[in-house]
Design a protein around this motif. Structure first.
Motif, PDB file in Angstrom:
ATOM      1  N   SER A  96     -12.737   4.680   0.634  1.00 40.38           N
ATOM      2  CA  SER A  96     -13.107   3.269   0.501  1.00 40.38           C
ATOM      3  C   SER A  96     -12.334   2.386   1.483  1.00 40.38           C
ATOM      4  O   SER A  96     -12.659   1.219   1.662  1.00 40.38           O
ATOM      5  N   MET A  97     -11.323   2.950   2.132  1.00 35.90           N
ATOM      6  CA  MET A  97     -10.631   2.175   3.165  1.00 35.90           C
ATOM      7  C   MET A  97     -11.527   1.995   4.386  1.00 35.90           C
ATOM      8  O   MET A  97     -11.509   0.950   5.033  1.00 35.90           O
ATOM      9  N   ASP A  98     -12.250   3.067   4.702  1.00 39.42           N
ATOM     10  CA  ASP A  98     -13.124   3.041   5.876  1.00 39.42           C
ATOM     11  C   ASP A  98     -13.974   4.300   5.808  1.00 39.42           C
ATOM     12  O   ASP A  98     -13.561   5.371   6.257  1.00 39.42           O
ATOM     13  N   GLU A 118      -5.973  -6.389   5.285  1.00 42.03           N
ATOM     14  CA  GLU A 118      -7.042  -6.838   4.396  1.00 42.03           C
ATOM     15  C   GLU A 118      -6.935  -6.125   3.041  1.00 42.03           C
ATOM     16  O   GLU A 118      -7.007  -6.746   1.979  1.00 42.03           O
ATOM     17  N   LEU A 119      -6.729  -4.810   3.106  1.00 43.52           N
ATOM     18  CA  LEU A 119      -6.633  -4.042   1.864  1.00 43.52           C
ATOM     19  C   LEU A 119      -5.406  -4.440   1.058  1.00 43.52           C
ATOM     20  O   LEU A 119      -5.428  -4.451  -0.171  1.00 43.52           O
ATOM     21  N   ASP A 171      -6.315  -7.088  -1.155  1.00 46.64           N
ATOM     22  CA  ASP A 171      -7.521  -6.851  -1.946  1.00 46.64           C
ATOM     23  C   ASP A 171      -7.106  -6.383  -3.342  1.00 46.64           C
ATOM     24  O   ASP A 171      -6.698  -5.238  -3.534  1.00 46.64           O
ATOM     25  N   PHE A 217      -8.656  -3.196  -4.658  1.00 42.84           N
ATOM     26  CA  PHE A 217      -8.144  -1.988  -4.010  1.00 42.84           C
ATOM     27  C   PHE A 217      -6.726  -1.667  -4.494  1.00 42.84           C
ATOM     28  O   PHE A 217      -6.385  -0.523  -4.770  1.00 42.84           O
ATOM     29  N   LEU A 270       0.817  -1.213   0.000  1.00 44.53           N
ATOM     30  CA  LEU A 270       0.000   0.000   0.000  1.00 44.53           C
ATOM     31  C   LEU A 270       0.850   1.262   0.000  1.00 44.53           C
ATOM     32  O   LEU A 270       0.356   2.361   0.263  1.00 44.53           O
ATOM     33  N   THR A 328      -5.447   1.669  -6.313  1.00 37.47           N
ATOM     34  CA  THR A 328      -4.332   2.453  -5.775  1.00 37.47           C
ATOM     35  C   THR A 328      -3.279   2.699  -6.848  1.00 37.47           C
ATOM     36  O   THR A 328      -2.773   3.811  -7.010  1.00 37.47           O
ATOM     37  N   ARG A 376      -7.415  -3.948   9.105  1.00 38.36           N
ATOM     38  CA  ARG A 376      -8.052  -3.494   7.863  1.00 38.36           C
ATOM     39  C   ARG A 376      -6.979  -3.222   6.794  1.00 38.36           C
ATOM     40  O   ARG A 376      -7.176  -3.508   5.614  1.00 38.36           O
TER      41      ARG A 376
END
Ligand SMILES: *Cc1c(COP(=O)(O)O)cnc(C)c1O
Length: 880
Positions: free
Chosen positions: A66-68, A92-93, A96, A99, A42, A103, A89
């Motif tokens: 969209s992350m939270d 998780e991302l 994903d 996601f 990320l 990014t 989280r």
């Protein structure tokens, strides 16, 4: 409070922070938190979060949301998201695929935005003989980019932020520079009895979207500025990335400084003259040094043009003179020509009282010991700031003397400024005073509701103002395609969002004033998404007349509570902490709105800032502005409102004097000639109530069978179509580029080439003028006409004999001036024609009589040199 976390993030290798390669820049001051917790996959998010382009790029914000989503809605700052999103989280991302793909797409899009050629690069390729500067430095005491970087107080700072953003969109190679304040501007709340209370939350730069500028050794870059008594003021330099534009912010709160010097950048517009002059020395001289070091470290081209947003940073011109002198350049007089050529000064105040001035002995104290600017005699410094009062040093006068090009910020303000500064150019008509104007603009992508740009079809890029084709106005929807119903639905949606915000903020404000939640049920029922909504939000100096609407409280009450055509009003604004009068005005408003009889229709919201402003400009139907004309230099909030389909109701002052066209809003008639301010207030307030009650509300509530106000919408369409393109900051920045930066860079090149040959020649010329000018005179003149009938258009011949007192014919311009004359023989509506030498000291010109009626003519002699930007520049003229 004194230690700065992350003040010296030692990092090996990565020097310089200019290149848009985030791999270099990820290791900013937040390394402890960010790098520890953001998974490698990320890492692109950090680049996205540390470039403030997200503030005007909704897709980037969407990615973070969209992350939270609930979390993002609360903190609205991507950088803080990275530390606030739970580690689980994040993991998780990181797994994903969707996601990660988004990014990647976002980082690629940012990379493209940062590197692709844009308008400026295409402009530079045109090669029309004008020099396109490779760098432009922009100095301002405040920058309002976003509330996530609270380094502004109001209009001046937000304008500076918009200027940088538009420069970025256009590809102008700009560097912004100014101080970073530990407490920014104050936060406002209210006491129970409606008195303004100020808080100064201390910011921690390492929690902001900033990176510390470092030397190759990893040590922070330090800028040094000499202080009296052998002391030294040091500042570290924080970098904010505003799209393509680096913004350098100087911070003196570091260990190496004496305690009192650590406080130089403590807060914006606080403290006494001594505090202010230190801030301004830091901003001008320290700012210049920071820019130099930044360019050396990163390879960013050194600026050729230096623009000061208001006069506070004016000492930068002296620092540039020092640099040239230290490099073995020519003498101070010669250097000054080169410095002036590259400086642009924008003035923002229409009143002398608003000008920044210092006692002469204070300036003497800082510049007198020769350490601050070695090789520059303090008497030269003092002469640059001289004004009528020999005890005062005038920053605006220095600004004008150190800048070859100067401007006000609207056409009207340009005229007012020419009058205000006319004494610096004696012998010239006001309209010849070399202060022009560029009307301010606002950054569309920042201020337009995304719902609006989506409806009108403008893509984000199209709203990005990159090129001649995109006017910066809304997209295709504006000229067909979008129906009245759709636009009206959108306006209602924006109004409803404002109403929700009003309720939320009103409740918070009451909780802060000491009410208990139980008593505040009523705040959920105030305001109505279907009632005509008027906004009034601004700082509270007297001239803005916050309380004009209260002039006749009964009439205001009647408008608010009208059964058929009610209106609701949102008021907001901060008073300068030292301005008790301003606070009393706020209290007056608050007392009025506290009345349970009206509080569902009028509210005062404390803590006006960019985050509140956004809701107001978008959700209001009418934007009210009632300054005392002509004291509002430009005003920009009404422009932001207009872009969202909110109509302006304003005194014809600042930008509105120029842009009001009779059908894009309403002009409150001004009682200009009335000298008693109370009578004037009465007249103008009465006009305001009349307009609201008799024209505006009836039009708003005049609906077709589907409930759509056709007349109202036609005014909105007209506003979007005609004002949309003109109020953009991209229009403003293009004007600065074409009319100021390019000509300035061209003159600089000419002045500095061949070891300053041009500067030397101009300095030498000015010395010759000092010797000879006082003896130049027009010996005699005559005007002759063929035949004997005088009608408009008749050709006339003007002849003059000039005693040039030792100057050459090519060293002067001789002009014939013809115009109307009144009883006092003053010339008006003049036509100016150059006269050519015809031998033996004679000059002649042919012209046509321009007007009917009483005419007069005169002949005048002006200096001439190719490096002068205007014949009035040197303030010298000889009349017949
Ligand atoms: C635009 C803006 C201003 C300036 O508005 P004026 O019309 O010049 O008073 C002030 N504060 C904020 C937060 C703004 O966004």
């Amino acid at each position: 409070m004194r230690t700065i976390t992350g003040a010296a993030p030692v990092r090996g290798g990565a020097t310089g922070v200019h290149r848009p390669l985030w791999s270099l820049t990820m290791k900013a001051v937040r390394r402890f938190t960010v790098r520890a917790s953001v998974p490698e996959e990320l890492s692109g998010l950090t680049a996205l979060a540390t470039n403030l382009r997200w503030t005007w790029h909704p897709p980037t914000r969407d990615l973070f949301a969209s992350m939270d989503d609930p979390l993002f809605r609360r903190i609205r700052d991507p950088l803080r998201m990275l530390t606030a999103v739970p580690a689980e989280r994040l993991r998780e991302l990181a797994a994903d695929e969707d996601f990660l793909a988004r990014t990647r797409a976002a980082t690629e899009d940012l990379e493209r935005y940062l590197t692709e050629p844009r308008w400026y690069q295409r402009r530079a390729a045109e090669g029309d003989g004008q020099r396109c500067p490779e760098g432009v430095a922009y100095f301002s005491m405040e920058f309002g980019v976003h509330e996530a970087l609270p380094n502004y107080s109001g209009g001046l700072g937000v304008l500076a932020g918009d200027h940088l953003k538009a420069a970025s969109d256009l590809g102008v190679p700009m560097i912004g520079v100014g101080p970073l304040y530990r407490s920014g501007y104050f936060r406002q709340s209210l006491s129970l009895d409606g008195w303004q209370v100020e808080h100064y939350p201390v910011i921690d730069p390492s929690g902001l979207p900033l990176e510390l500028l470092t030397e190759p050794s990893g040590e922070p870059v330090l800028v040094h500025v000499a202080m009296p008594g052998g002391r030294e003021l040091r500042a570290q330099v924080w970098l904010a990335r505003v799209g393509r534009v680096p913004l350098l912010l100087l911070d003196t709160d570091i260990d190496g400084n004496d305690d009192d010097l650590r406080g130089v950048t403590d807060r914006l517009y606080g403290g006494d003259a001594d505090h202010r002059i230190r801030q301004e020395i830091l901003a001008g001289i320290g700012g210049m040094r920071a820019v130099r070091r930044y360019c050396e470290l990163t390879g960013h081209p050194q600026p050729e043009v230096f623009h000061t947003n208001e006069g506070h940073a004016g000492f930068l011109g002296l620092e540039r003179a020092r640099e040239i002198l230290a490099a073995g350049g020519p003498g101070f007089d010669e250097v000054l020509q080169a410095v002036r050529a590259g400086t642009v000064f924008t003035t923002h105040t229409p009143v002398s009282a608003g000008i920044d001035r210092f006692p002469v002995d204070l300036v003497q104290r800082y510049f007198g010991d020769g350490r601050l600017l070695p090789a520059i005699d303090v008497r030269r410094v003092l002469a640059l700031g001289a004004e009528d009062n020999p005890g005062m040093f005038n920053m605006a006068h220095m600004g004008l003397r150190l800048a070859q090009r100067a401007n006000g910020v609207s056409a009207l303000h340009g005229r007012v400024s020419r009058r205000m500064f006319a004494r610096l150019w004696p012998g010239f008509d006001e309209d010849e005073v070399p202060v022009r104007s560029v009307t301010n603009g606002v950054h569309g992508p920042t201020w337009v509701a995304r719902e609006m740009s989506a409806l009108l079809g403008g893509s984000d890029e199209e709203w990005g103002h990159d090129g001649p084709g995109s006017s910066g106005g809304p997209g295709s929807g504006i000229d067909g395609g979008v129906t009245d119903e759709q636009l009206w639905d959108l306006r209602r949606d924006l109004r409803a969002k404002l109403v929700a915000e009003v309720r939320r903020r009103a409740r918070d404000a009451w909780l802060q004033r000491g009410a208990s939640a139980l008593e505040l049920g009523w705040t959920e029922r105030i305001f109505d998404p279907d009632v005509l909504t008027v906004g009034f939000a601004r700082r509270v100096p007297t001239y803005k007349r916050l309380t004009l609407m209260l002039r006749d409280p009964d009439r205001l009450r009647a408008l608010l509570l009208d059964d058929d055509h009610p209106i609701q009003v949102v008021v907001a604004g901060k008073s300068h902490p030292a301005d008790e009068g301003g606070k009393a005005l706020i209290q007056q408003i608050v007392r009025f709105v506290d009345d349970p009889a009206v509080r569902q229709r009028i509210v005062f919201l404390p803590d006006y800032d960019m985050s509140m402003a956004r809701y107001l400009y978008r959700g209001c139907d009418v934007w009210l502005n009632n300054p005392t004309r002509p004291l509002e230099a430009c005003g920009t909030s009404g422009m932001k409102a207009a872009l969202n389909g909110c109509l302006n109701l304003s005194i014809r002052d600042g930008w509105w004097d120029e842009y009001y066209d009779g059908s894009n809003g309403w002009a409150i008639p001004t009682a200009d000639g009335v000298s008693d301010p109370l009578v004037r207030d009465d007249l103008e307030a009465a006009a305001l109530y009349d307009l609201l009650g008799q024209q505006i509300a009836p039009l708003f509530y005049d609906r077709d069978p589907n409930g759509v106000p056709k007349g109202w919408l036609s005014m909105i369409w007209h506003t979007l179509r005609t004002l949309g393109p003109r109020v953009q900051a991209s229009r403003m920045v293009r004007e600065y580029v074409e009319s100021y930066y390019l000509p300035a860079a061209t003159t600089v090149a000419d002045a500095t080439a061949d070891s300053y040959a041009g500067s030397r020649s101009l300095a030498e010329y000015r010395r010759r003028l000092d010797t000879y000018w006082s003896r130049v005179r027009v010996v005699d003149t005559d005007l002759t006409v063929d035949g004997d009938s005088l009608v408009v258009g008749t050709e006339a011949r003007v002849r003059a004999r000039i005693d040039l007192a030792g100057l050459g014919e090519s060293e002067v311009s001789v002009q014939a001036v013809v115009g109307r004359v009144g009883d006092t023989d003053d010339l008006h509506d003049v036509v100016t024609v150059p006269m050519e030498p015809s031998g033996r000291g004679e000059f002649t010109a042919r012209l046509r009589l321009p007007h009917a009626g009483a005419l007069g003519y005169t002949v005048r002699v002006l200096p001439r040199h190719r490096l002068l930007a205007s014949p009035a520049e040197l303030g010298k003229v000889v009349h017949a």
